[in-house]
Design a protein around this motif. Sequence first.
Motif, PDB file in Angstrom:
ATOM      1  N   PHE A 242      -7.540  -3.024 -13.197  1.00 42.28           N
ATOM      2  CA  PHE A 242      -8.858  -2.523 -13.596  1.00 42.28           C
ATOM      3  C   PHE A 242      -9.336  -1.238 -12.923  1.00 42.28           C
ATOM      4  O   PHE A 242     -10.252  -0.462 -13.429  1.00 42.28           O
ATOM      5  CB  PHE A 242      -9.937  -3.703 -13.458  1.00 42.28           C
ATOM      6  CG  PHE A 242      -9.636  -4.885 -14.315  1.00 42.28           C
ATOM      7  CD1 PHE A 242      -9.997  -4.751 -15.489  1.00 42.28           C
ATOM      8  CD2 PHE A 242      -9.331  -5.858 -13.618  1.00 42.28           C
ATOM      9  CE1 PHE A 242      -9.719  -5.945 -16.518  1.00 42.28           C
ATOM     10  CE2 PHE A 242      -8.896  -7.087 -14.238  1.00 42.28           C
ATOM     11  CZ  PHE A 242      -9.115  -6.949 -15.989  1.00 42.28           C
ATOM     12  N   ALA A 243      -9.030  -0.902 -11.611  1.00 37.83           N
ATOM     13  CA  ALA A 243      -9.293   0.461 -11.325  1.00 37.83           C
ATOM     14  C   ALA A 243      -8.561   1.294 -11.788  1.00 37.83           C
ATOM     15  O   ALA A 243      -9.225   2.651 -12.204  1.00 37.83           O
ATOM     16  CB  ALA A 243      -8.740   0.310  -9.661  1.00 37.83           C
ATOM     17  N   VAL A 244      -7.318   1.181 -12.162  1.00 41.40           N
ATOM     18  CA  VAL A 244      -6.647   2.139 -13.213  1.00 41.40           C
ATOM     19  C   VAL A 244      -7.439   2.579 -14.467  1.00 41.40           C
ATOM     20  O   VAL A 244      -7.376   3.875 -14.792  1.00 41.40           O
ATOM     21  CB  VAL A 244      -5.217   1.770 -13.255  1.00 41.40           C
ATOM     22  CG1 VAL A 244      -4.288   2.361 -14.453  1.00 41.40           C
ATOM     23  CG2 VAL A 244      -4.433   1.537 -12.047  1.00 41.40           C
ATOM     24  N   GLY A 362      -3.969  -6.983  -1.936  1.00 40.85           N
ATOM     25  CA  GLY A 362      -4.173  -5.848  -3.115  1.00 40.85           C
ATOM     26  C   GLY A 362      -5.686  -5.703  -3.217  1.00 40.85           C
ATOM     27  O   GLY A 362      -6.083  -4.826  -3.505  1.00 40.85           O
ATOM     28  N   SER A 363      -6.521  -7.029  -3.362  1.00 42.93           N
ATOM     29  CA  SER A 363      -7.877  -7.152  -3.701  1.00 42.93           C
ATOM     30  C   SER A 363      -8.497  -6.177  -2.697  1.00 42.93           C
ATOM     31  O   SER A 363      -9.597  -5.728  -3.080  1.00 42.93           O
ATOM     32  CB  SER A 363      -8.193  -8.428  -3.972  1.00 42.93           C
ATOM     33  OG  SER A 363      -7.598  -9.095  -5.101  1.00 42.93           O
ATOM     34  N   GLY A 368     -11.305  -1.014  -0.967  1.00 43.92           N
ATOM     35  CA  GLY A 368     -11.898  -0.234   0.167  1.00 43.92           C
ATOM     36  C   GLY A 368     -10.929   1.301   0.034  1.00 43.92           C
ATOM     37  O   GLY A 368     -11.332   2.119   0.826  1.00 43.92           O
ATOM     38  N   LEU A 369      -9.981   1.211  -0.826  1.00 39.99           N
ATOM     39  CA  LEU A 369      -9.115   2.494  -0.914  1.00 39.99           C
ATOM     40  C   LEU A 369      -9.120   2.993  -2.624  1.00 39.99           C
ATOM     41  O   LEU A 369      -9.298   2.282  -3.289  1.00 39.99           O
ATOM     42  CB  LEU A 369      -7.718   2.250  -0.393  1.00 39.99           C
ATOM     43  CG  LEU A 369      -7.646   1.862   1.194  1.00 39.99           C
ATOM     44  CD1 LEU A 369      -6.037   1.482   1.301  1.00 39.99           C
ATOM     45  CD2 LEU A 369      -7.995   2.953   2.046  1.00 39.99           C
ATOM     46  N   ASP A 370      -8.514   4.245  -2.516  1.00 39.83           N
ATOM     47  CA  ASP A 370      -8.284   4.554  -3.914  1.00 39.83           C
ATOM     48  C   ASP A 370      -7.080   3.877  -4.522  1.00 39.83           C
ATOM     49  O   ASP A 370      -6.288   3.400  -3.774  1.00 39.83           O
ATOM     50  CB  ASP A 370      -7.980   6.195  -3.741  1.00 39.83           C
ATOM     51  CG  ASP A 370      -7.736   6.967  -5.146  1.00 39.83           C
ATOM     52  OD1 ASP A 370      -6.750   6.479  -5.633  1.00 39.83           O
ATOM     53  OD2 ASP A 370      -8.378   7.779  -5.330  1.00 39.83           O
ATOM     54  N   HIS A 371      -7.121   3.622  -5.716  1.00 35.86           N
ATOM     55  CA  HIS A 371      -6.283   2.443  -6.177  1.00 35.86           C
ATOM     56  C   HIS A 371      -4.990   3.146  -6.088  1.00 35.86           C
ATOM     57  O   HIS A 371      -3.738   2.417  -6.248  1.00 35.86           O
ATOM     58  CB  HIS A 371      -6.784   2.141  -7.731  1.00 35.86           C
ATOM     59  CG  HIS A 371      -6.534   3.279  -8.679  1.00 35.86           C
ATOM     60  ND1 HIS A 371      -7.511   4.226  -8.728  1.00 35.86           N
ATOM     61  CD2 HIS A 371      -5.564   3.804  -9.481  1.00 35.86           C
ATOM     62  CE1 HIS A 371      -7.119   5.212  -9.626  1.00 35.86           C
ATOM     63  NE2 HIS A 371      -5.927   4.750 -10.050  1.00 35.86           N
ATOM     64  N   ARG A 372      -4.840   4.534  -6.183  1.00 42.70           N
ATOM     65  CA  ARG A 372      -3.630   5.071  -6.220  1.00 42.70           C
ATOM     66  C   ARG A 372      -2.650   4.941  -4.793  1.00 42.70           C
ATOM     67  O   ARG A 372      -1.559   4.781  -4.837  1.00 42.70           O
ATOM     68  CB  ARG A 372      -3.663   6.642  -6.599  1.00 42.70           C
ATOM     69  CG  ARG A 372      -3.979   7.143  -8.056  1.00 42.70           C
ATOM     70  CD  ARG A 372      -4.584   8.305  -7.984  1.00 42.70           C
ATOM     71  NE  ARG A 372      -5.698   8.785  -7.449  1.00 42.70           N
ATOM     72  CZ  ARG A 372      -6.284   9.726  -7.385  1.00 42.70           C
ATOM     73  NH1 ARG A 372      -5.925  10.846  -8.145  1.00 42.70           N
ATOM     74  NH2 ARG A 372      -7.497  10.001  -6.686  1.00 42.70           N
TER      75      ARG A 372
END
Length: 413
Positions: A242-244, A362-363, A368-372
């Motif tokens: 979903f972040a992508v 992963g969640s 807390g981080l950029d999804h990349r």
Amino acid sequence: MTWRTLDVVKDRNAGLYLGGVMASGFGDSAMSLAAGIWVKTLTGSDGLAALVGFCLWLPTFAGPAIGTAADRVRRRPLLVAANLVLAAVATAPVAVRSASDVWLLFAVLTLLGTGMVLTDAAETALTAAVVPRELRGDFNGLVHTAMESTKLLAPLAGAWLFTAFGGPAVAVLDAVSFALAALAFRFIRVHEDLSATRETRPWTTRTAEGARYLWRHPVLRPLVVTGGTAMALSSLSSAATFAVLDAGLHRPPAYAGVLTALQGLGSVVSGLAAGALMRRMPERVFSAAGLALFALGVLARATPWLPVVLGGSLLVGLGLPCALIAAMTAVQRETPGELLGRVAATAGTLMFAPTGIALLVGSAMVAGLDHRVQLLAAGSLGLAWAAVLALTGRRGRAPGPDAGPVMADQRPA
């Protein structure tokens, strides 16, 4: 390449087995989604709804002990009896009426998860007895394709049934699916060795024997570890979906359906081609190539370009099943029949238990981080392990539980 899919379908035992697996898998997939909706509707709690998946997943950790039961009795009668018991258990949620009854749903799901671990082990062991050796790669690929297909259709059916008729209707569907599976297994014709049923050693000793055999086997260990690595990295990657869509592609959450459909399409193609490909290359190479394809797909999803992300989802679907199919085909070929249930269940634990932990990691990362970051991490780790697997292949065969070292061919079944 030689395609043997039709040969699998024409084989009477293989066809009945496939029908039984598809029937129970359809009901399970429908129930897994509908149960979450059911709990959310009754309680309004997102946390309790998420607990549904945990209940189904938790028994995987007990796989080695549960799988030992599959080596104590003949597998076909066990599958018939287990599916009939699960059919009865699946009817219990019909009594759920309010939030105070939700505990019953959780208890039933945990029992169903336990039963699924047992039947998975028995099914894997039975495959070695009913499916000709030369068809097992094709058969395992076809089973994977069938299960992926049910995962695309069954959740929709479960959601529709829940909306139209309520949760009890989905419970009845799950019960019927188990009954149909029992019927299919009942008509399989197979002669099974009864020597293992006379085993008198303690349960813990027999359970440890299966785990020890798997871990000491130079062919099985790397393939099973690769399957577990692929599944863990898949969970790490999927947590960022979903972040992508939001930060990377600026698409609505519903667009996840497109990515899922493409991944499902890739899995179907991969499953159908698995047997033919494994006749052209060693399982270790097949597994490494699949993991590399999966890793490239994950890396593609880290880009901001929609066509590349869509192509990456297809690659994920094409590559991910290879590691699982290669591992289970090797387990069926390399394991003595009297150990097959517990070894298969131990392999299942090693491959699937890490997925839940990786999903939690992963969640936390995506929060807390950029999804990349996690996509690049998952893709890079996948490529690195694929390279290690491909470059460190060894021929050989592990000694049996009471045998000295022997050499064996590592060609695929």
